[in-house]
Motif scaffolding. Structure first.
Motif, PDB file in Angstrom:
ATOM      1  N   VAL A 131      46.323  -8.922 -64.352  1.00 43.74           N
ATOM      2  CA  VAL A 131      47.274  -8.595 -63.443  1.00 43.74           C
ATOM      3  C   VAL A 131      47.602  -7.075 -63.104  1.00 43.74           C
ATOM      4  CG1 VAL A 131      49.430  -8.638 -64.717  1.00 43.74           C
ATOM      5  CG2 VAL A 131      49.607  -8.800 -62.369  1.00 43.74           C
ATOM      6  N   GLY A 132      47.146  -6.629 -61.955  1.00 48.71           N
ATOM      7  CA  GLY A 132      47.432  -5.105 -61.461  1.00 48.71           C
ATOM      8  C   GLY A 132      46.422  -4.195 -62.050  1.00 48.71           C
ATOM      9  N   ALA A 133      45.260  -4.871 -62.587  1.00 52.86           N
ATOM     10  CA  ALA A 133      44.091  -4.005 -62.888  1.00 52.86           C
ATOM     11  C   ALA A 133      42.884  -4.695 -62.405  1.00 52.86           C
ATOM     12  CB  ALA A 133      44.022  -4.067 -64.530  1.00 52.86           C
ATOM     13  N   ARG A 134      41.987  -3.869 -62.382  1.00 55.96           N
ATOM     14  CA  ARG A 134      40.309  -4.154 -61.977  1.00 55.96           C
ATOM     15  C   ARG A 134      39.679  -5.447 -62.833  1.00 55.96           C
ATOM     16  NH1 ARG A 134      36.758   0.976 -60.649  1.00 55.96           N
ATOM     17  NH2 ARG A 134      35.580  -0.730 -59.345  1.00 55.96           N
ATOM     18  N   GLU A 135      38.937  -6.177 -61.939  1.00 57.05           N
ATOM     19  CA  GLU A 135      38.236  -7.058 -62.723  1.00 57.05           C
ATOM     20  C   GLU A 135      37.289  -6.760 -63.576  1.00 57.05           C
ATOM     21  OE1 GLU A 135      36.071 -10.851 -60.688  1.00 57.05           O
ATOM     22  OE2 GLU A 135      34.805  -9.229 -60.550  1.00 57.05           O
ATOM     23  N   ILE A 136      37.037  -7.231 -64.785  1.00 57.20           N
ATOM     24  CA  ILE A 136      36.245  -7.019 -65.863  1.00 57.20           C
ATOM     25  C   ILE A 136      35.139  -8.250 -66.051  1.00 57.20           C
ATOM     26  CG2 ILE A 136      35.910  -6.311 -68.073  1.00 57.20           C
ATOM     27  CD1 ILE A 136      39.230  -5.990 -67.927  1.00 57.20           C
ATOM     28  N   SER A 137      33.990  -8.028 -65.624  1.00 57.52           N
ATOM     29  CA  SER A 137      33.087  -8.979 -65.621  1.00 57.52           C
ATOM     30  C   SER A 137      31.848  -8.378 -66.461  1.00 57.52           C
ATOM     31  CB  SER A 137      32.674  -9.424 -63.936  1.00 57.52           C
ATOM     32  OG  SER A 137      32.007  -8.370 -63.443  1.00 57.52           O
ATOM     33  N   ALA A 138      31.145  -9.510 -66.924  1.00 53.22           N
ATOM     34  CA  ALA A 138      29.999  -9.498 -67.649  1.00 53.22           C
ATOM     35  C   ALA A 138      28.814 -10.620 -67.552  1.00 53.22           C
ATOM     36  CB  ALA A 138      30.429  -9.291 -69.221  1.00 53.22           C
ATOM     37  N   ILE A 139      27.559 -10.410 -67.852  1.00 58.35           N
ATOM     38  CA  ILE A 139      26.588 -11.425 -67.641  1.00 58.35           C
ATOM     39  C   ILE A 139      25.910 -11.423 -68.819  1.00 58.35           C
ATOM     40  CG2 ILE A 139      26.638 -11.311 -65.179  1.00 58.35           C
ATOM     41  CD1 ILE A 139      24.214  -9.694 -65.191  1.00 58.35           C
ATOM     42  N   HIS A 161      42.363  -5.943 -71.485  1.00 64.26           N
ATOM     43  CA  HIS A 161      43.126  -5.245 -70.294  1.00 64.26           C
ATOM     44  C   HIS A 161      42.455  -4.231 -69.580  1.00 64.26           C
ATOM     45  CE1 HIS A 161      46.842  -7.445 -71.923  1.00 64.26           C
ATOM     46  NE2 HIS A 161      46.163  -7.361 -72.867  1.00 64.26           N
ATOM     47  N   SER A 162      41.319  -3.994 -69.929  1.00 61.26           N
ATOM     48  CA  SER A 162      40.443  -2.777 -69.111  1.00 61.26           C
ATOM     49  C   SER A 162      38.964  -3.040 -69.879  1.00 61.26           C
ATOM     50  CB  SER A 162      40.894  -1.387 -69.312  1.00 61.26           C
ATOM     51  OG  SER A 162      40.579  -0.783 -70.830  1.00 61.26           O
ATOM     52  N   ALA A 163      37.975  -2.381 -68.818  1.00 57.69           N
ATOM     53  CA  ALA A 163      36.639  -2.489 -69.397  1.00 57.69           C
ATOM     54  C   ALA A 163      36.281  -2.033 -70.794  1.00 57.69           C
ATOM     55  CB  ALA A 163      35.786  -1.783 -68.067  1.00 57.69           C
TER      56      ALA A 163
END
Length: 249
Positions: free
Chosen positions: A54-62, A169-171
């Motif tokens: 919530v309130g932060a950018r999406e963190i995605s990984a493949i 919570h962050s990258a």
């Protein structure tokens, strides 16, 4: 021992054996069926995962070429152990309670009450062509459990809250902390300190190292090998910034 007494003991033993057989066969409570939060979900089949705090950018990984790679909010090698730990926790996650759709409808403003209108986290996991999305709501009153909704499944669930510690919570929480990759495979190294420089090159034929600057000479292989080992063992303790325009002085 009197025959009458022997007969009594025999009858008692037979009755006990009969009771044990009856209990084991018919009366023993049936073990409850354990249904995981995500049926037919296997951590080893996960190919992509994203977490939106919530309130932060999406963190995605493949998962690609045998390794995990961050895709958003930046492209960077990812911590395989951290991602696999989260996927493993999701596979083993068993609800402590299920709130049926009828139960939720009895609450005037259920989404706000359970925290689904502004969830702590949104999680999306992909396994091949299938994907699952979870909304992580509020903690329960004692704080040791959390409300979870599986998008596309009626109702909601209450699970143990311990697994939330695995969510980033962050990258930076998922970035690989290796200081350098493949330090033992390079064939050329330059070390500078102000205007001074030392340059080394390795002959690809005989694999011997030579100093090129500040003079031409055979290099100390043992010292170079120790330096490469230290580089491989080095770990990032804190990521400062990824802004290329920041003055790093």
């Amino acid at each position: 021992m009197k025959p009458k007494t022997t007969g009594i003991w025999f009858v008692l033993a037979a009755a006990r054996l009969a009771f044990i057989w009856l209990y084991q066969t018919w009366l023993r409570p049936v073990a409850p069926v354990v249904v995981p939060l995500l049926p037919d979900f296997h951590a080893g089949n996960v190919t992509a995962i994203s977490v939106s705090p919530v309130g932060a950018r999406e963190i995605s990984a493949i998962y690609t070429n045998g390794n995990w790679q961050l895709e958003s909010p930046l492209i960077y090698p990812a911590q395989t152990a951290a991602i696999e730990a989260l996927a493993g926790a999701l596979e083993k996650l068993v609800p402590a309670m299920r709130l049926t759709a009828d139960k939720i409808r009895t609450h005037k403003d259920a989404d706000t009450e359970f925290g689904f209108d502004n969830p702590q986290f949104r999680i999306l996991v992909k396994t091949g062509d299938q994907q699952r999305q979870l909304l992580i709501g509020k903690l329960t009153a004692p704080g040791d459990q959390v409300y979870v909704r599986v998008v596309g499944v009626d109702g909601a669930f209450v699970t143990d809250a311990g697994w939330l510690a695995l969510l980033p919570h962050s990258a930076n929480d998922w970035r690989d902390t290796s200081l350098i990759d493949g330090a033992g495979e390079c064939n050329w190294i330059v070390i500078t300190n102000g205007t001074r420089a030392m340059e080394f090159r390795r002959n690809t034929t005989n694999q011997l190292w030579r100093m090129i600057r500040p003079l031409q000479a055979r290099a100390d292989r043992a010292r170079l090998a120790a330096a490469f080992q230290q580089l491989r063992a080095g770990r990032v303790t804190k990521f400062i910034t990824d802004d290329p325009h920041v003055d790093l002085s």
